[in-house]
Design a protein around this motif. Structure first.
Motif, PDB file in Angstrom:
ATOM      1  N   UNK A  22       0.828  -1.220   0.000  1.00 38.71           N
ATOM      2  CA  UNK A  22       0.000   0.000   0.000  1.00 38.71           C
ATOM      3  C   UNK A  22       0.859   1.265   0.000  1.00 38.71           C
ATOM      4  N   UNK A  23       2.171   1.094  -0.020  1.00 42.84           N
ATOM      5  CA  UNK A  23       3.101   2.223  -0.073  1.00 42.84           C
ATOM      6  C   UNK A  23       4.090   1.962  -1.206  1.00 42.84           C
ATOM      7  N   UNK A  24       4.758   2.997  -1.715  1.00 40.59           N
ATOM      8  CA  UNK A  24       5.754   2.785  -2.774  1.00 40.59           C
ATOM      9  C   UNK A  24       6.943   1.969  -2.260  1.00 40.59           C
ATOM     10  N   UNK A  25       7.317   0.958  -3.026  1.00 38.58           N
ATOM     11  CA  UNK A  25       8.443   0.090  -2.669  1.00 38.58           C
ATOM     12  C   UNK A  25       9.347  -0.063  -3.895  1.00 38.58           C
ATOM     13  N   UNK A  26      10.649   0.116  -3.701  1.00 35.12           N
ATOM     14  CA  UNK A  26      11.630  -0.052  -4.770  1.00 35.12           C
ATOM     15  C   UNK A  26      12.574  -1.194  -4.415  1.00 35.12           C
ATOM     16  N   UNK A  27      13.181  -1.779  -5.451  1.00 30.90           N
ATOM     17  CA  UNK A  27      14.163  -2.847  -5.264  1.00 30.90           C
ATOM     18  C   UNK A  27      15.548  -2.347  -5.632  1.00 30.90           C
ATOM     19  N   UNK A  28      16.513  -2.629  -4.764  1.00 32.52           N
ATOM     20  CA  UNK A  28      17.886  -2.139  -4.932  1.00 32.52           C
ATOM     21  C   UNK A  28      18.852  -3.290  -4.718  1.00 32.52           C
ATOM     22  N   UNK A  29      19.818  -3.444  -5.618  1.00 36.50           N
ATOM     23  CA  UNK A  29      20.845  -4.468  -5.495  1.00 36.50           C
ATOM     24  C   UNK A  29      22.060  -3.842  -4.816  1.00 36.50           C
TER      25      UNK A  29
END
Length: 295
Positions: free
Chosen positions: A76-83
């Motif tokens: 329900x919130x913005x989520x980003x993926x980071x390596x």
């Protein structure tokens, strides 16, 4: 909602004089805990998968990455993926196909000239793929292979060197060495806030704090006020998870159902995520420090 991008979240945080929290994940319970904690805080968050975590998962990036992406898309919130902390060029090249919008390319172990050359090449490739890229300058310490003490003379990031490194490499963000140390289980790290303010004035891209688990709350608040826009957290979740499992099994030594103690661990990690986000969210005035203006 669709996956957010790390660059977008960090840029917004920097403009608002706050910081986005980036949590390292190892298991599906980490993923669920971070998202639940961010939802409770009603704040965006970054899920980070480190090269060490990939190694733990038998060198396979996609299983954890795909699970994280699916969970993120349902948040329900913005989520980003980071390596995170990538040293392997092969792993770097897997990032776009695995759903990552950003990579921290880690050549900080190398002498300055070699770090710059390796980072410049990584940036050129990453930008061609649409990836936002973070690098590190200085010696934060606490990781295997980092023999130099994080508090030794010359270990801290030099502002003029950082200015040149960013300009010559083209990185989108810079992790700086200002006194924190990776993998600390005590919250006793003392940050060099005067150095941070000099770095914030010298460097035109967002600054990142690694080793944040060892920094007390007031130090984190002051760091955000001083120009940190992304705060990496890993060990704090491991501490919360391990403590919860130990306490659960001490109280119920007969327990064998992993769902029970992993459920307790997931709840403990989610509470820690919410707490940390709350520390990072207040604007600079909460620290009694004026936000640093960037060049």
């Amino acid at each position: 909602m669709p996956l957010a991008t790390t660059g977008e979240l960090v840029t917004r945080a920097a403009a608002a004089h706050c910081a986005v929290a980036a949590f390292n994940i190892i298991t599906l319970e980490h993923v669920e805990a971070v998202i639940a904690g961010a939802e409770a805080a009603d704040a965006p968050v970054v899920l980070q998968v480190s090269e060490n975590a990939v190694r733990f998962r038998h060198g396979r990036l996609h299983p954890l990455a795909r699970a994280a992406a699916v969970a993120a898309e349902r948040a329900r919130v913005p989520v980003a993926l980071h390596l995170d902390h990538v040293q392997s060029d092969d792993l770097l090249r897997q990032a776009p196909g695995a759903g990552f919008s950003s990579v921290m390319y880690d050549a900080a172990r190398l002498p300055y000239t070699e770090n710059l050359a390796a980072t410049r090449a990584a940036v050129a490739w990453a930008h061609a793929q649409g990836l936002w890229i973070e690098a590190e300058l200085g010696q934060i310490g606490g990781k295997a292979g980092q023999e130099r003490d994080a508090h030794a003379p010359g270990a801290r990031t030099d502002p003029e060197e950082a200015r040149a490194f960013v300009a010559d490499s083209g990185v989108d963000a810079l992790a700086v060495a200002i006194g924190s140390v990776h993998a600390m289980t005590t919250r006793t790290a003392a940050l060099d806030h005067a150095l941070l303010q000099r770095l914030a004035r010298a460097v035109p891209v967002p600054l990142v704090l690694h080793g944040s688990s060892g920094v007390p709350d007031d130090g984190l608040v002051a760091a955000v006020a001083g120009g940190i826009a992304k705060v990496n957290v890993g060990t704090a979740l491991s501490v919360a998870m391990t403590r919860a499992i130990k306490e659960f099994l001490a109280a119920r030594p007969e327990a064998v159902d992993a769902r029970q103690y992993l459920g307790a661990a997931r709840e403990a990690m989610a509470r820690e995520v919410t707490r940390i986000i709350g520390v990072l969210s207040p604007p600079a005035r909460a620290a009694g420090i004026s936000p640093v203006s960037r060049p």
